[in-house]
Design a protein around this motif. Structure first.
Motif, short mmCIF file in Angstrom:
data_model
loop_
_atom_site.label_atom_id
_atom_site.label_comp_id
_atom_site.label_asym_id
_atom_site.label_seq_id
_atom_site.Cartn_x
_atom_site.Cartn_y
_atom_site.Cartn_z
N HIS A 23 0.45 15.78 33.08
CA HIS A 23 0.83 14.90 31.94
C HIS A 23 -0.02 13.64 32.04
O HIS A 23 0.49 12.53 31.86
N PHE A 24 -1.32 13.78 32.28
CA PHE A 24 -2.08 12.71 32.92
C PHE A 24 -2.30 11.50 32.01
O PHE A 24 -1.70 10.44 32.23
N HIS A 25 -3.15 11.62 30.99
CA HIS A 25 -3.29 10.46 30.11
C HIS A 25 -2.03 10.26 29.27
O HIS A 25 -1.72 9.14 28.88
N ASN A 26 -1.30 11.35 29.01
CA ASN A 26 -0.09 11.25 28.20
C ASN A 26 0.93 10.30 28.82
O ASN A 26 1.66 9.62 28.12
N GLY A 49 -6.69 14.86 37.38
CA GLY A 49 -5.63 14.51 36.42
C GLY A 49 -5.73 15.41 35.20
O GLY A 49 -6.77 15.43 34.54
N ILE A 50 -4.67 16.14 34.91
CA ILE A 50 -4.71 17.14 33.84
C ILE A 50 -3.77 16.73 32.72
O ILE A 50 -2.58 16.49 32.94
N ASP A 51 -4.32 16.63 31.51
CA ASP A 51 -3.51 16.24 30.35
C ASP A 51 -2.60 17.39 29.92
O ASP A 51 -2.77 18.54 30.33
N GLU A 58 -2.60 8.88 25.50
CA GLU A 58 -3.34 10.01 24.95
C GLU A 58 -4.60 10.24 25.78
O GLU A 58 -5.10 9.32 26.44
N SER A 59 -5.16 11.43 25.65
CA SER A 59 -6.50 11.67 26.18
C SER A 59 -7.44 10.68 25.51
O SER A 59 -7.24 10.33 24.35
N PRO A 60 -8.48 10.20 26.22
CA PRO A 60 -9.44 9.31 25.56
C PRO A 60 -9.95 9.94 24.27
O PRO A 60 -10.28 11.12 24.24
N ASN A 61 -9.96 9.15 23.20
CA ASN A 61 -10.51 9.60 21.92
C ASN A 61 -10.85 8.37 21.10
O ASN A 61 -10.27 7.30 21.31
N ARG A 62 -11.79 8.51 20.18
CA ARG A 62 -12.29 7.32 19.49
C ARG A 62 -11.22 6.64 18.65
O ARG A 62 -11.22 5.42 18.50
N VAL A 117 -9.53 16.89 31.42
CA VAL A 117 -9.28 16.91 32.86
C VAL A 117 -10.10 15.78 33.46
O VAL A 117 -11.32 15.69 33.22
N THR A 118 -9.44 14.89 34.16
CA THR A 118 -10.08 13.72 34.75
C THR A 118 -10.33 13.97 36.24
O THR A 118 -9.41 14.37 36.95
N ILE A 119 -11.57 13.78 36.65
CA ILE A 119 -11.93 13.96 38.05
C ILE A 119 -12.19 12.59 38.67
O ILE A 119 -13.03 11.84 38.16
#
Lengths: 273, 273
Positions: A174-177, A198-200, B150-154, A222-224
């Motif tokens: 639920h990473f960036h969420n 980190g996995i969204d 949120e996931s990064p987005n513009r 997916v954030t590394i």
């Protein structure tokens, strides 16, 4: 995903699509053999294992799996159940649901059932998937809980032992969420030799080829966080609540179809077709 | 901070201590000359400029500044005020408060008042400080607003033009406190040639020596997102709402006393005394 391999491990950031295209769950089902798949569902992270087990049972049944069974481990003694152990010998896919990762590890770690699953996964005979709590347990070190909205600090994250299926990573979901960058950084500060992943939500890091590389599936990123070249941290010198310094991390935000080579620490951009 | 220099620029992440040690505000006061300081307060970001102006007025008066005046620009015509312009010629320090960064830029950008402040700052004759909205305006590109979770987005970030005091940076404030990593990454994806700087609350990035390096003051961290070596982004190829991929970023979390050399992109750990 280009190739469905039995040896893949699908680490899912939670809240995967269960209604529409079901891309991630379909990919798991394909890896496990499609209409030949024999699937074991482990709902033990959840306090509602019957409900959640049934939900995934119905999904994989509707896809046309050959056989499905919920391995309803609610007590460590169930991890010695002969019927479950025999079923696991036949399985081509094992799916671990969400819930509480401490509960999942507490019920399953070091049971004969889990040890056999681990062996068969390592041999590439079974496709393993885990979502949310089921993803968190993949590493040797596990993020058991934590917070957000603070400078990175050791008190921001609760660490525990995971199931060690992919020991070299620390997974957060639920990473960036749920704004978990600071807690993943805090976890990595104590274990810089591990790779932070980190996995969204509705996103999956698929580990291929004996965990040599990761491929990204799904709607998020997916954030590394790679601390291999970290030149400095104050982690050992400050109190648990003090802000952490971490110099020279590498950061990759991977999108759909992107890959990451774990051996040489290099991302590979998706090929647009 | 080891040396108080008139030419320093203090970029503050908001919510700086105004009651206890006041480390950051004290440092600004020292740089501006201490008991010889002649300070102009610009409260124009705020819709309550009288209240916020008075608050900082009282703080710097209690520290013993020689002269203080609130430059209460509420309309662009006030940016041509002769009295304000004459005061700015005498100033040794200018402090921009928090509020709304679009309001601040709208009122001040390209006015004779702001142009003269910019010149005197560039000549190293005046110490400039800005907190929160007053920090956001420092770059050429400015984060005007955005979201998190949120996931990064513009679409996660609204960009505008800043005052361009330190053109090479994009500043975000209340950084880890408001979980702004994804929005800073989103901003940097469109402007990878700029340095992303996320400043936590009660924390200050002090720019020294004609912006050759940054030093960290205060209770939190300063996060540096450096896309100089970025090998890939899908930024130009996807819709505004689509998740962004960004490969090979460098990430530094800097703590109190740490420095960062902007010219050679290297962090320098604090010397423990």
């Amino acid at each position: 995903m280009k190739q469905y391999q039995r040896s893949s491990i699908l680490v899912i950031g939670g809240a995967e699509d269960k209604v529409h295209g079901k891309e991630i769950l379909q990919s798991f089902w394909h890896c496990a053999g499609g209409t030949s798949a024999i699937i074991g569902i482990i709902p033990s992270a959840s306090r509602e294992p019957t409900i959640i087990g049934e939900r995934y049972f119905n999904i994989f049944r509707d896809m046309g799996a050959k056989d499905i069974r919920v391995l309803d481990v609610r007590d460590r003694i169930h991890g010695e159940d002969k019927g479950y152990q025999e079923y696991v010998e036949e399985c081509t896919g094992i799916f671990m649901t969400g819930g509480d990762q401490l509960r999942l590890c507490g019920l399953l770690a070091d049971t004969p059932l889990m040890e056999r699953i681990r062996q068969r996964v390592k041999l590439g005979e079974v496709t393993l998937a885990g979502t949310s709590a089921g993803a968190a347990v993949m590493g040797h070190h596990m993020i058991a809980g934590g917070s957000s909205g603070e400078s990175p600090n050791r008190a921001l994250v609760d660490m525990a032992m995971g199931l060690g299926i992919i020991p070299e990573v620390i997974v957060d979901q639920h990473f960036h969420n749920r704004n978990r960058m600071a807690r993943l950084l805090s976890a990595i500060s104590s274990h810089p030799e591990r790779l932070g992943i980190g996995i969204d939500e509705d996103t999956c890091a698929v580990f291929h080829h004996h965990n040599e590389f990761i491929e990204v599936l799904g709607r998020g990123t997916v954030t590394i966080v790679d601390a291999q070249a970290m030149s400095y941290t104050n982690q050992g010198d400050v109190s648990a609540e003090a802000p952490l310094a971490l110099h020279n991390l590498r950061l990759h935000i991977l999108g759909h179809g992107d890959r990451y080579n774990i051996k040489n620490h290099q991302p590979i951009a998706a090929v647009v077709e």
